[in-house]
Design a protein around this motif. Structure first.
Motif, PDB file in Angstrom:
ATOM      1  N   LEU A  36      34.774   3.625-121.006  1.00  0.00           N
ATOM      2  CA  LEU A  36      34.871   3.238-119.672  1.00  0.00           C
ATOM      3  C   LEU A  36      34.258   4.517-118.878  1.00  0.00           C
ATOM      4  O   LEU A  36      33.215   4.398-117.777  1.00  0.00           O
ATOM      5  CB  LEU A  36      35.920   3.005-119.349  1.00  0.00           C
ATOM      6  N   ALA A  37      34.480   5.655-119.219  1.00  0.00           N
ATOM      7  CA  ALA A  37      34.088   6.808-118.338  1.00  0.00           C
ATOM      8  C   ALA A  37      32.276   6.861-118.402  1.00  0.00           C
ATOM      9  O   ALA A  37      31.934   7.160-117.371  1.00  0.00           O
ATOM     10  CB  ALA A  37      34.576   8.104-119.098  1.00  0.00           C
ATOM     11  N   GLN A  38      31.822   6.534-119.484  1.00  0.00           N
ATOM     12  CA  GLN A  38      30.448   6.510-119.677  1.00  0.00           C
ATOM     13  C   GLN A  38      29.721   5.336-118.644  1.00  0.00           C
ATOM     14  O   GLN A  38      28.534   5.349-118.391  1.00  0.00           O
ATOM     15  CB  GLN A  38      29.825   5.999-121.086  1.00  0.00           C
ATOM     16  N   ARG A  39      30.438   4.326-118.487  1.00  0.00           N
ATOM     17  CA  ARG A  39      30.016   3.106-117.634  1.00  0.00           C
ATOM     18  C   ARG A  39      30.474   3.273-115.851  1.00  0.00           C
ATOM     19  O   ARG A  39      29.955   2.326-115.191  1.00  0.00           O
ATOM     20  CB  ARG A  39      30.610   1.840-118.050  1.00  0.00           C
ATOM     21  N   LEU A  40      31.244   4.098-115.578  1.00  0.00           N
ATOM     22  CA  LEU A  40      31.675   4.191-114.495  1.00  0.00           C
ATOM     23  C   LEU A  40      30.605   4.691-113.415  1.00  0.00           C
ATOM     24  O   LEU A  40      29.957   5.702-113.829  1.00  0.00           O
ATOM     25  CB  LEU A  40      32.861   5.267-114.185  1.00  0.00           C
ATOM     26  N   PRO A  41      30.331   4.321-112.344  1.00  0.00           N
ATOM     27  CA  PRO A  41      29.443   5.006-111.209  1.00  0.00           C
ATOM     28  C   PRO A  41      29.703   6.141-110.878  1.00  0.00           C
ATOM     29  O   PRO A  41      30.923   6.789-110.979  1.00  0.00           O
ATOM     30  CB  PRO A  41      29.540   3.594-110.158  1.00  0.00           C
ATOM     31  N   ASP A  42      28.863   6.826-110.354  1.00  0.00           N
ATOM     32  CA  ASP A  42      28.930   8.285-109.766  1.00  0.00           C
ATOM     33  C   ASP A  42      29.931   8.180-108.668  1.00  0.00           C
ATOM     34  O   ASP A  42      29.469   7.510-107.764  1.00  0.00           O
ATOM     35  CB  ASP A  42      27.518   8.968-109.322  1.00  0.00           C
ATOM     36  N   ARG A  86      37.801   3.351 -96.992  1.00  0.00           N
ATOM     37  CA  ARG A  86      37.303   4.064 -95.648  1.00  0.00           C
ATOM     38  C   ARG A  86      37.490   5.330 -95.626  1.00  0.00           C
ATOM     39  O   ARG A  86      36.916   6.227 -95.257  1.00  0.00           O
ATOM     40  CB  ARG A  86      37.620   3.098 -94.516  1.00  0.00           C
ATOM     41  N   ARG A  87      38.693   5.556 -96.148  1.00  0.00           N
ATOM     42  CA  ARG A  87      39.266   7.205 -95.952  1.00  0.00           C
ATOM     43  C   ARG A  87      38.585   8.009 -97.010  1.00  0.00           C
ATOM     44  O   ARG A  87      38.362   9.013 -96.885  1.00  0.00           O
ATOM     45  CB  ARG A  87      40.781   7.056 -96.273  1.00  0.00           C
ATOM     46  N   TYR A  88      38.198   7.500 -98.251  1.00  0.00           N
ATOM     47  CA  TYR A  88      37.832   7.961 -99.393  1.00  0.00           C
ATOM     48  C   TYR A  88      36.447   7.132 -99.686  1.00  0.00           C
ATOM     49  O   TYR A  88      36.549   6.514-100.615  1.00  0.00           O
ATOM     50  CB  TYR A  88      38.566   8.119-100.412  1.00  0.00           C
ATOM     51  N   PRO A  89      35.267   7.562 -98.872  1.00  0.00           N
ATOM     52  CA  PRO A  89      33.969   6.845 -98.971  1.00  0.00           C
ATOM     53  C   PRO A  89      33.508   7.031-100.330  1.00  0.00           C
ATOM     54  O   PRO A  89      32.701   6.245-100.980  1.00  0.00           O
ATOM     55  CB  PRO A  89      33.064   7.500 -98.073  1.00  0.00           C
ATOM     56  N   GLU A  90      33.482   8.085-101.073  1.00  0.00           N
ATOM     57  CA  GLU A  90      32.951   8.389-102.497  1.00  0.00           C
ATOM     58  C   GLU A  90      33.941   7.711-103.474  1.00  0.00           C
ATOM     59  O   GLU A  90      34.361   8.550-104.653  1.00  0.00           O
ATOM     60  CB  GLU A  90      32.640   9.780-102.775  1.00  0.00           C
ATOM     61  N   THR A  91      34.010   6.526-103.530  1.00  0.00           N
ATOM     62  CA  THR A  91      35.140   5.815-104.459  1.00  0.00           C
ATOM     63  C   THR A  91      34.487   4.805-105.188  1.00  0.00           C
ATOM     64  O   THR A  91      33.985   3.913-104.618  1.00  0.00           O
ATOM     65  CB  THR A  91      36.191   5.198-103.439  1.00  0.00           C
ATOM     66  N   ALA A  92      34.750   4.661-106.353  1.00  0.00           N
ATOM     67  CA  ALA A  92      34.382   3.464-107.393  1.00  0.00           C
ATOM     68  C   ALA A  92      35.756   2.743-107.467  1.00  0.00           C
ATOM     69  O   ALA A  92      36.992   3.404-107.461  1.00  0.00           O
ATOM     70  CB  ALA A  92      33.843   3.839-108.598  1.00  0.00           C
TER      71      ALA A  92
END
Length: 450
Positions: A36-42, A86-92
């Motif tokens: 799963l770690a390999q498939r997660l977006p940045d 909204r609070r943490y925009p860099e979120t997958a």
């Protein structure tokens, strides 16, 4: 740089989870998490909403492997999730449908994770305002799992034989610490299911081999003891999220031939103390944890605990032993008399025939010019309102008799057993409307009393 392994199990074929009675090995969890770690977006954060406890653990471990931080939402409500994004925009975002299971796969040894890495951000319930973020380091939560094993005496038996079944979601700090983390670094195993109703809990427990430990809350324990379902053998019962009465704990121990423990803590600090409820009101701090009073507030420090003030009033016996006196903000003053809401609710729940209930001060009463009054919503199918009031009148001052007292079929508790205040207020308003609708209309030829 100091590190801790992803899992504490010594062998790849050690049992770390169970789904529908089928064991899942530690090696398979490591393999599933790595895939799963390999498939997660940045992304910097991973918003983990998985309901399945194994999927949750896979996603949490995948975030650790990828150097990410898991966000543990206080609820799965869409509005709450949107606020976090909204609070943490860099979120997958990851949910149950995003997890791919690789049957037969295994990876070993587990990777090492830096102790200072921010493994998760948990959030307070928001009952007194906007949910506040609480940062949890990998080293701190691993140390907490090890301290909990000792405090709950799980090491009295081979820990590898223990399986945790929980009615509390893994996103809640108690459920997170006492199931997923306890399994990862107990090291033991957990059931993937999240049963809530008595028949579901019994079915999951019955499908498991080994020493069963039930991780739950008082509201679920009350439902279980009132149900007709025979309980499979339980090594221990662990309760948190709300006060547990000694009477209910004793009933559980007698019916199920087990021992009932409570965990005390909060999202801000993590787990702090435990007690066996039937042994009395004194709590014992976990390993290396100290409690002290400063400036009218109580503070925890040491060991795995993130130091900080507590929201409760305590009676300190020593820096490692105390009694709970109630929430610091739960004192109500009516007619010049003061009482703790927690204490009043403890009395309410101790009445024979009461399955669930809550006394609280409605906001509109607190703001009105007239004297405020407590309200109560109670689940007691075999009691009338008059019988319940009579029982309360023998134990509490008249100033705290609830007006209104509403008899209901169920209370709007969330998955953690907590009662959102707005839901309680809505429940009281609906009951008032129903009562008014049942009252006969006044005849037009009869003078109304002024």
């Amino acid at each position: 740089m100091k590190t801790e392994p992803l899992v504490g199990h010594r062998k790849a074929d050690a049992r770390i989870a169970v789904r529908a009675g089928v064991p899942i090995t530690a090696g398979r969890l490591v393999a599933d998490a790595a895939a799963l770690a390999q498939r997660l977006p940045d992304s910097h954060y991973l918003l983990n909403t998985c309901r399945d406890r194994y999927f949750f653990a896979v996603a949490f471990c995948a975030a650790l492997i990828g150097g990410r931080t898991s966000l543990l939402p206080p609820s799965r409500a869409q509005e709450t999730l949107e606020q976090l994004i909204r609070r943490y925009p860099e979120t997958a975002f990851v949910g149950d449908d995003d997890i791919a299971i690789l049957p037969g796969s295994s990876s070993w040894p587990p990777p090492a994770i830096a102790r200072e890495h921010i493994a998760a951000i948990a959030f307070t319930s928001g009952s007194t305002g906007e949910p506040q973020p609480q940062l949890k380091t990998w080293g701190g939560i691993v140390d907490g799992a090890r301290a909990e094993v000792a405090a709950l005496r799980l090491n009295e038996v081979p820990i590898e034989d223990v399986v945790l079944v929980s009615t509390v979601s893994p996103q809640h700090m108690y459920g997170f610490e006492s199931t997923v983390l306890l399994a990862l670094h107990g090291p033991c195993a957990f059931a993937a299911e999240h049963p809530l109703h008595p028949d579901e809990v019994v079915a999951v427990l019955a499908g498991i081999s080994g020493r069963r430990v039930l991780i739950t809350a008082p509201v679920h324990l009350r439902a279980l003891v009132e149900s007709s379902h025979p309980m499979p053998a339980l090594d221990k019962v662990v309760s948190a999220t709300a006060p547990l009465t000694a009477a209910l704990a004793a009933r559980c121990e007698s019916m199920w031939n087990t021992r009932v423990f409570e965990v005390y803590g909060c999202t801000e600090t993590g787990m702090l103390a435990t007690r066996r409820t039937v042994d009395g009101p004194v709590w014992s701090a976990m390993r290396d944890v100290k409690i002290e009073q400063r400036g009218g507030r109580f503070h925890a420090r040491g060991g795995h605990v993130h130091a900080g003030p507590l929201a409760d009033r305590l009676r300190l016996i020593s820096d490692t032993a105390f009694e709970l006196e109630g929430r610091a903000d739960d004192m109500v003053n009516i007619g010049g008399k003061r009482a703790s809401l927690e204490g009043l609710n403890r009395i309410l729940l101790s009445i024979d025939g009461v399955i669930d209930g809550a006394m609280f001060l409605p906001a509109e009463n607190a703001e009105a010019k007239r004297e405020p009054r407590l309200a109560a919503a109670v689940v007691a199918p075999d009691l009338t309102q008059a019988q319940l009031l009579a029982a309360l009148r023998t134990q509490i001052d008249a100033a705290f008799w609830p007006r209104p007292l509403v008899m209901v079929d169920t209370l709007p508790r969330n998955a953690q057993g907590k009662l959102p205040r707005l839901e309680l207020l809505a429940l009281i308003k609906r009951a008032r409307r129903k009562r008014l609708a049942r009252q006969p209309k006044a005849r037009s030829d009869v003078a109304r009393i002024q």
